[in-house]
Design an enzyme around this catalytic site. Sequence first.
Site, short mmCIF file in Angstrom:
data_model
loop_
_atom_site.label_atom_id
_atom_site.label_comp_id
_atom_site.label_asym_id
_atom_site.label_seq_id
_atom_site.Cartn_x
_atom_site.Cartn_y
_atom_site.Cartn_z
N TYR A 159 76.67 9.03 5.05
CA TYR A 159 76.76 9.44 3.61
C TYR A 159 76.51 10.96 3.70
O TYR A 159 77.38 11.62 3.18
CB TYR A 159 75.53 8.88 2.86
N LYS A 163 79.71 13.72 2.66
CA LYS A 163 79.49 14.77 1.54
C LYS A 163 79.57 16.11 2.10
O LYS A 163 79.98 16.99 1.50
CB LYS A 163 77.79 14.52 0.80
N1 LIG Z 1 72.07 9.66 -7.32
C1 LIG Z 1 71.62 10.87 -6.76
O1 LIG Z 1 70.42 10.92 -6.51
C2 LIG Z 1 72.63 11.68 -6.31
C3 LIG Z 1 73.94 11.48 -6.44
N2 LIG Z 1 74.73 12.75 -6.06
C4 LIG Z 1 76.32 12.40 -6.07
O2 LIG Z 1 76.71 12.16 -7.57
C5 LIG Z 1 77.77 11.48 -7.58
C6 LIG Z 1 77.35 10.53 -8.52
O3 LIG Z 1 76.53 9.48 -7.88
P1 LIG Z 1 75.66 8.47 -8.88
O4 LIG Z 1 76.32 8.40 -10.19
O5 LIG Z 1 74.20 8.18 -8.39
O6 LIG Z 1 76.37 7.04 -8.10
P2 LIG Z 1 77.00 5.85 -8.91
O7 LIG Z 1 77.29 4.92 -7.66
O8 LIG Z 1 76.18 5.56 -10.00
O9 LIG Z 1 78.29 6.20 -9.37
C7 LIG Z 1 79.32 6.69 -8.65
C8 LIG Z 1 80.59 6.15 -9.43
O10 LIG Z 1 81.79 6.55 -8.64
C9 LIG Z 1 82.51 5.23 -8.70
N3 LIG Z 1 83.52 4.99 -7.47
C10 LIG Z 1 83.13 4.68 -6.23
N4 LIG Z 1 84.03 4.42 -5.37
C11 LIG Z 1 85.22 4.71 -6.14
C12 LIG Z 1 86.49 4.76 -5.78
N5 LIG Z 1 86.97 4.45 -4.52
N6 LIG Z 1 87.45 5.11 -6.71
C13 LIG Z 1 87.13 5.50 -8.18
N7 LIG Z 1 85.59 5.42 -8.34
C14 LIG Z 1 84.77 5.13 -7.38
C15 LIG Z 1 81.74 4.13 -8.77
O11 LIG Z 1 82.35 3.00 -9.50
C16 LIG Z 1 80.57 4.77 -9.85
O12 LIG Z 1 80.87 4.52 -11.32
C17 LIG Z 1 78.17 11.14 -6.28
O13 LIG Z 1 79.22 11.76 -5.79
C18 LIG Z 1 76.80 11.29 -5.31
O14 LIG Z 1 77.26 11.66 -4.06
C19 LIG Z 1 74.38 13.94 -5.61
C20 LIG Z 1 73.00 14.02 -5.27
C21 LIG Z 1 71.93 13.01 -5.69
C1 LIG Z 2 59.75 4.53 2.29
C2 LIG Z 2 59.74 3.71 0.94
C3 LIG Z 2 58.28 3.67 0.39
O1 LIG Z 2 58.21 3.23 -0.97
C4 LIG Z 2 60.55 4.87 0.03
C5 LIG Z 2 61.94 4.93 0.16
C6 LIG Z 2 62.49 6.02 -0.72
C7 LIG Z 2 64.09 6.19 -0.56
C8 LIG Z 2 64.85 5.00 -0.90
C9 LIG Z 2 64.49 7.22 -1.26
C10 LIG Z 2 63.68 8.48 -0.99
C11 LIG Z 2 64.68 9.62 -1.20
C12 LIG Z 2 65.94 9.07 -1.59
C13 LIG Z 2 67.05 10.21 -1.53
C14 LIG Z 2 66.93 11.56 -2.06
O2 LIG Z 2 66.55 11.54 -3.33
C15 LIG Z 2 68.24 12.12 -1.78
C16 LIG Z 2 69.38 11.50 -2.14
C17 LIG Z 2 70.60 12.20 -2.62
C18 LIG Z 2 71.91 11.72 -2.83
O3 LIG Z 2 72.73 12.49 -2.66
C19 LIG Z 2 72.05 10.12 -2.91
C20 LIG Z 2 70.79 9.62 -2.84
C21 LIG Z 2 69.56 10.02 -2.05
C22 LIG Z 2 70.04 9.95 -0.43
C23 LIG Z 2 68.28 9.40 -2.22
C24 LIG Z 2 68.34 7.85 -1.75
C25 LIG Z 2 67.00 7.20 -1.74
C26 LIG Z 2 65.83 7.60 -1.03
C27 LIG Z 2 66.22 7.79 0.49
#
Ligand SMILES: NC(=O)C1=CN([C@@H]2O[C@H](COP(=O)(O)OP(=O)(O)OC[C@H]3O[C@@H](n4cnc5c(N)ncnc54)[C@H](O)[C@@H]3O)[C@@H](O)[C@H]2O)C=CC1
Ligand SMILES: C[C@@H](CO)CCC[C@@H](C)[C@H]1CC[C@H]2[C@@H]3[C@H](O)CC4=CC(=O)CC[C@]4(C)[C@H]3CC[C@]12C
EC number: 1.1.1.-
Length: 369
Positions: A159, A163
Amino acid sequence: MADSAQAQKLVYLVTGGCGFLGEHVVRMLLQREPRLGELRVFDRHLGPWLEELKTGPVRVTAIQGDVTEAHEVAAAVAGAHVVIHTAGLVDVFGRASPETIHEVNVQGTRNVIEACVQTGTQFLVYTSSMEVVGPNTKGHPFYRGNEDTLYEAVHRHPYPCSKALAERLVLEANGREVHGGLPLVTCALRPTGIYGEGHQIMRDFYRQGLRLGGWLFRAIPASVEHGRVYVGNVAWMHVLAARELERRAALMGGQVYFCYDGSPYKSYEDFNMEFLGPCGLQLVGARPLLPYWVLVFLAALNALLQWLLRPLVLYAPLLNPYTLAVASTTFTVSTDKAQRHFGYEPLFSWEDSRTRTILWVQAAGSSAQ
Ligand SMILES: NC(=O)C1=CN([C@@H]2O[C@H](COP(=O)(O)OP(=O)(O)OC[C@H]3O[C@@H](n4cnc5c(N)ncnc54)[C@H](O)[C@@H]3O)[C@@H](O)[C@H]2O)C=CC1
Ligand SMILES: C[C@@H](CO)CCC[C@@H](C)[C@H]1CC[C@H]2[C@@H]3[C@H](O)CC4=CC(=O)CC[C@]4(C)[C@H]3CC[C@]12C
């Protein structure tokens, strides 16, 4: 000239617009982008909630498609002024293969860039991640760091590797000539761990706590700090960046910005308790209940079981060597780069973000029973 430019209605495309972040970006654009004329929502899985948006004044076009299919992406991008590319495969639990993660996150991003170039779309905002920087494989802390902080970014997990590669593609594409002769302007936003309405892992922790009679057990020392960011503020930063890319192309083009807000620095578990506590859960233990080496052992055991069971069943628990390393390493951001470059200020205070998230957890919990 300035008046006609202001009156111009713009076409936006949001890839991954039905995901956790994407839905917030879509709703934020509809609420806060006055120049929006058409909003295209591209996703592999379209959400039923999109239907209600189609009755508003802005034309909302739902496009079911796959970012790995170049022709589908090109068709969706054609005629768009701005692309916000949030689609991605967020998998740190081993559910998808490394090849699939690479295909969606890297090739998907390449397809988006090429579609912009071919069709003449000039502005591209990419949702990157803090994971592009770290935590690294050595577990070095990143303490109150900013975009210029020196840090040894070494990744092995698919992952963060994907990214980082995708972010590089986006930044390198800045300045490329698009169809029609104008330059492509790109930037990348790097959220830390996002929380808020729709956050699946938060909901999973809540349900797990309910199953355990209202208790959660501390696994990570409270001294390990994480910077977290509210989804509404991440969405707002995307909307602002997309809007300002045109006016401030020379400054913003090819730049990266951490996504930040006023959420407090806390350990992953203590931060989650800000929401789960008011929903009736308790975190047991001022210190981790298990020694760290036991967690390392359990994480390794989970990885082994995942590998052994793969031919039969998908075993993908929360705890694995990678998630343990991320959860156990301090990673906090302190920066004002987005404020200086495009006037970003969080739209939601910490109190608002907290309240909204608590209400959502409560509703999500009760709908599960
Ligand atoms: N959730 C987090 O804490 C973080 C997320 N991100 C980034 O933010 C973005 C959104 O993440 P989330 O909303 O958390 O994930 P999510 O899984 O909820 O949303 C991702 C969306 O992309 C769509 N998708 C996946 N594969 C696809 C494909 N092949 N074609 C078209 N659509 C596709 C999915 O159907 C989904 O709706 C991602 O790029 C992720 O890397 C960055 C930092 C933190
Ligand atoms: C050891 C467990 C005891 O309770 C807790 C495990 C928590 C983990 C699943 C999360 C801890 C940190 C998270 C990640 C972090 O917030 C940064 C991220 C950024 C992204 O772009 C995608 C998601 C994630 C990797 C996020 C995923 C879940 C954790 C590893």
